[in-house]
Structure formats: C-alpha cells, structure tokens
Design an enzyme around this catalytic site. Structure first.
Site, PDB file in Angstrom:
ATOM      1  N   TYR A  41       7.904  17.748 -29.521  1.00 45.87           N
ATOM      2  CA  TYR A  41       8.635  18.355 -30.639  1.00 45.87           C
ATOM      3  C   TYR A  41       9.976  18.889 -30.111  1.00 45.87           C
ATOM      4  CZ  TYR A  41       3.705  18.652 -32.107  1.00 45.87           C
ATOM      5  OH  TYR A  41       2.376  18.394 -32.361  1.00 45.87           O
ATOM      6  N   GLU A  72      10.496  13.530 -30.297  1.00 41.26           N
ATOM      7  CA  GLU A  72      10.893  14.182 -31.552  1.00 41.26           C
ATOM      8  C   GLU A  72      10.904  13.121 -32.652  1.00 41.26           C
ATOM      9  OE1 GLU A  72      12.074  16.049 -34.663  1.00 41.26           O
ATOM     10  OE2 GLU A  72      11.842  17.274 -32.840  1.00 41.26           O
ATOM     11  N   ASP A 113       6.624  22.738 -28.611  1.00 40.09           N
ATOM     12  CA  ASP A 113       7.175  23.697 -29.576  1.00 40.09           C
ATOM     13  C   ASP A 113       6.937  23.133 -30.967  1.00 40.09           C
ATOM     14  OD1 ASP A 113       8.576  25.608 -30.961  1.00 40.09           O
ATOM     15  OD2 ASP A 113      10.547  25.070 -30.194  1.00 40.09           O
ATOM     16  N   CYS A 157       5.757  29.693 -33.331  1.00 38.70           N
ATOM     17  CA  CYS A 157       6.350  30.597 -34.311  1.00 38.70           C
ATOM     18  C   CYS A 157       5.316  31.108 -35.297  1.00 38.70           C
ATOM     19  CB  CYS A 157       7.497  29.924 -35.059  1.00 38.70           C
ATOM     20  SG  CYS A 157       7.009  28.425 -35.961  1.00 38.70           S
ATOM     21  N   GLN A 195      17.580  27.147 -33.451  1.00 40.76           N
ATOM     22  CA  GLN A 195      17.038  28.493 -33.603  1.00 40.76           C
ATOM     23  C   GLN A 195      17.982  29.367 -34.425  1.00 40.76           C
ATOM     24  OE1 GLN A 195      14.068  29.616 -32.781  1.00 40.76           O
ATOM     25  NE2 GLN A 195      13.374  27.769 -31.738  1.00 40.76           N
TER      26      GLN A 195
END
Length: 408
Positions: free
Chosen positions: A261, A285, A338, A365, A229
């Site tokens: 993710y 992932e 995510d 996001c 992040q």
C-alpha cells in the site's frame, strides 16, 4: 422510526468508544452518545433505536460538564448548534487537547486487548503545531449543496453545512478556501496546501496537476488529488517513526523487502534513506498514477521498484508461486504495510505470514483494524515487539500507530 427516536434522556457518560463517541447506559441498554465526554451527565436526543443491543444519541445539553471540557475550537461544530447542523470533522474539538490523547490511548489499549489479545500501554505522542490542535490540515474537501454553496458535511451525515471558517486547516488553506462562493453543477471543491508551491483548489474532477511535497531534504512528486498525509508534520513524523521501528539486527538490504500500500513511495524512501542506495525494496500500490510517481520518487535506489497491483492479489500470488530462493530472501525481508482504514485483513495477513518475513512494520490509522490484524498475525507466529501512537488528527477521534511485529 422506533418509539424512542427523537426522545431526550438524561445519561451518565461512562467511557469512550471507538469512532469518537462516548458510552452511557439506559435501563441496562448501551447508548452511544456523540459530543459528550466520559464523566459527564448530559441530556441527549435518541437518533437511532433500531438495534436491539444499543441506541445512538446526540448531546443537546451538558448538565454536569467534565473538567476536560473546553469551548469548542470550531463554533460550527460546537454545542451552540443543533446536533443536526454541526459540521463534521472536529468531533473532539470540545475536549482539552491532552485529554483527547488520553481518550485515544484508552481506545488503542482497549482494542489491543479485545481484538488483538494483548495487554500493552501506549503514549499518544503530539506532533509539532498549535497547542490547541488547530492549523494542521493541509487538505480539506468541501461539498457542494443543491444551491451551489459549499461546506463540509454535517457530522454523521451527507448534508452540506455552510461555514464561516476552517480552524483545523493551515493558514494557507484558510486563506484560499472559497467559503462564500458558489459552484453550481460541481460536487466537490478540494483545498490543499502542498509544502512546495502554495495553496490551490481542485474544483470537481478537473485534470490532475503534479505537485511537490518536501520531507526533510527529499522531494516527492504526486498528483494534486492523490493521497498524501494530511497533517503538515505527518509525513516527517511517519518517516522518522518507520525508520526507528525497523530493527537493524533483523534488516537485510539484499533481502526481498516490501512496502505494501505504498502510495507514492514515502515509506519505501524512508527505508532506503536509512539503509542505503543499494537497498532492495518493492513498493506495491493499486493506484496507477501513484505507482508512476513512486517509480520516479525512488529512482535513486538501484534496488527499488514500484508495482501497480491490488496488494491482496499480488502478495497472495507471491506466496503461492515463490521458489525456494525467493522464499529465503523473503524470510530475511522486512515488510512495511500501511493499509487503508479497514486494515490489511485475513487474506493479506495469511499471505504475508506464509512468506515468514523477519519483521513487519505496520502503520495503521484505525486502532480496531490494527488490533484485529495483530490478532491474526499472532495466530500465525508473530508478536508485537514495539508500538507507538501519534496524534496525526487533533480535535478528531482518529489516531495513527506504528507497530513492529517479529516472529515469535
């Protein structure tokens, strides 16, 4: 080039659209206008008129300013420059910070209504930091021009703009950013400041080094070029938000819980920290280096595992092959997801819904991608039970949301 391209028009700006642009109309046609604020009257230059339904334009002069307009926090991106020479990455920098959050709230609620089919208000919460929304970026990518000089891309362009400062970056990033140096033959220069060890550069595609990021008392290892992040308070904020979004009454630590993710394990660790070392959770992932780090970062949880796979393939295979015992554990499970900016999409939503987990915690996001996925989940029997939004990207149009969905 259309006949309108390059022409200037006076426009009344009426509202905000997704993507950091405002909306006006000219003879009934929608015009998307950059660097404006709803309520303003501006003179704007048409940059694209190839679409029958809308045009795009750039503000060249503000004729009647909004009371929410302020001096841009980054002169290199501000109205003192020709629109073609404005640095990208601070498209809301001319807007008072509280009003930025109000515009982001409007974008979220509009997206939820149009694409998710729900009416729900939300407050965009501020993160700790400078009151004008500067000093938060721990990672900045600079691009190299044909002469070896570096800078960000121009807004909505791949043209490098040389700049004298990086006000959105942390003091550590600003201190080491080699803005006046030349890097002939390279393509990118990344500047980053992990929470441990000080700021550093990544020049081109040099071999990755391992860095450490600290979230509360916990440390995470990752490659210096790996995903983390960007806002210096974001990892802590999302850890707390995900922990609070999980409904205790629906959480079973022995169920088949998933972190999709999952990166280097940040959110899986948030779940494990809240519900104990015996919590069973699988993080998935596609980036092999990130998964390798996730395995180490989650080593203290005996029920944690890290899988390298494309999420859509892995979850679809699970939905297609799970036996009744596995399906029972999935029905009791919690799924954290995510996804990237484009969202999870229909294939992933279909597979998750087929497994019928007790609750989903969706970190997003992009509000439009989130809303579209919410609409897909609602068609498959899930409803939004909680939704929060966070201003993880001040002075840009980006906003983060954390949503809990449960079986209706």
């Amino acid at each position: 080039m259309g006949e309108m391209q390059g022409r200037e028009l006076e426009l009344e700006v009426t509202n905000v659209a997704h993507g950091g642009i405002s909306v006006a109309r000219h003879d009934g046609r929608v015009v998307f206008v950059s660097d404006a604020i709803p309520g303003e009257r501006v003179r704007a230059r048409i940059t694209e008129d190839s679409k029958k339904s809308f045009w795009r334009a750039e503000t060249v002069a503000v004729l009647e300013p909004s009371p929410h307009r302020r001096e841009h926090v980054w002169a290199a991106a501000g109205p003192g420059r020709d629109p073609r020479d404005r640095a990208g990455g601070a498209e809301f920098g001319h807007i008072e910070i509280g009003h930025q959050r109000e515009l982001k709230r409007q974008v979220i609620t509009d997206a939820l209504s149009r694409f998710g089919g729900i009416t729900r208000d939300v407050v965009v919460e501020a993160l700790p930091g400078e009151p004008d929304g500067t000093g938060w970026r721990t990672r900045v990518r600079l691009h190299v021009d044909e002469d070896g000089g570096i800078g960000p891309y121009a807004a909505r362009s791949h043209r490098v703009i040389r700049v004298a400062d990086l006000p959105l970056a942390t003091p550590g990033v600003r201190e080491v950013a080699p803005l006046g140096d030349r890097f002939p033959g390279e393509q990118t220069v990344d500047v980053l400041e992990p929470s441990v060890g000080g700021a550093r550069l990544i020049i081109g595609t040099q071999k990755p080094l391992t860095i450490t990021e600290r979230v509360g008392e916990r440390e995470f290892t990752l490659d210096d070029g790996g995903f983390w992040q960007v806002h210096r308070a974001a990892a802590t904020t999302l850890t707390d938000a995900v922990q609070h979004a999980i409904d205790d009454a629906l959480f079973d630590p022995r169920a088949h819980n998933l972190d999709l993710y999952g990166g280097v394990g940040l959110l899986a660790a948030a779940v494990g920290d809240r519900f104990g070392s015996a919590t069973r959770i699988t993080t998935v992932e596609s980036d092999a280096a990130a998964t390798e780090h996730a395995g180490r970062n989650l080593v203290e949880w005996v029920g944690a595992s890290a899988v390298t796979a494309r999420v859509e393939r892995w979850i679809t295979a699970l939905a297609g092959s799970a036996g009744e015992g596995e399906r029972e554990r999935m029905r009791a499970g919690t799924v954290i997801l995510d996804p990237p900016r484009a969202g999870a999409g229909a294939v992933v939503v279909e597979a998750i819904a087929a497994l019928q987990p007790a609750q989903l915690v969706y970190v997003a996001c992009d509000p439009v991608a989130l809303a579209r996925d919410i609409g897909l989940f609602r068609e498959r029997g899930y409803e939004v039970d909680d939704l929060r939004a966070f201003d993880l990207f001040p002075n840009t149009h980006h906003v983060e949301a954390v949503t809990r969905l449960v079986r209706a």
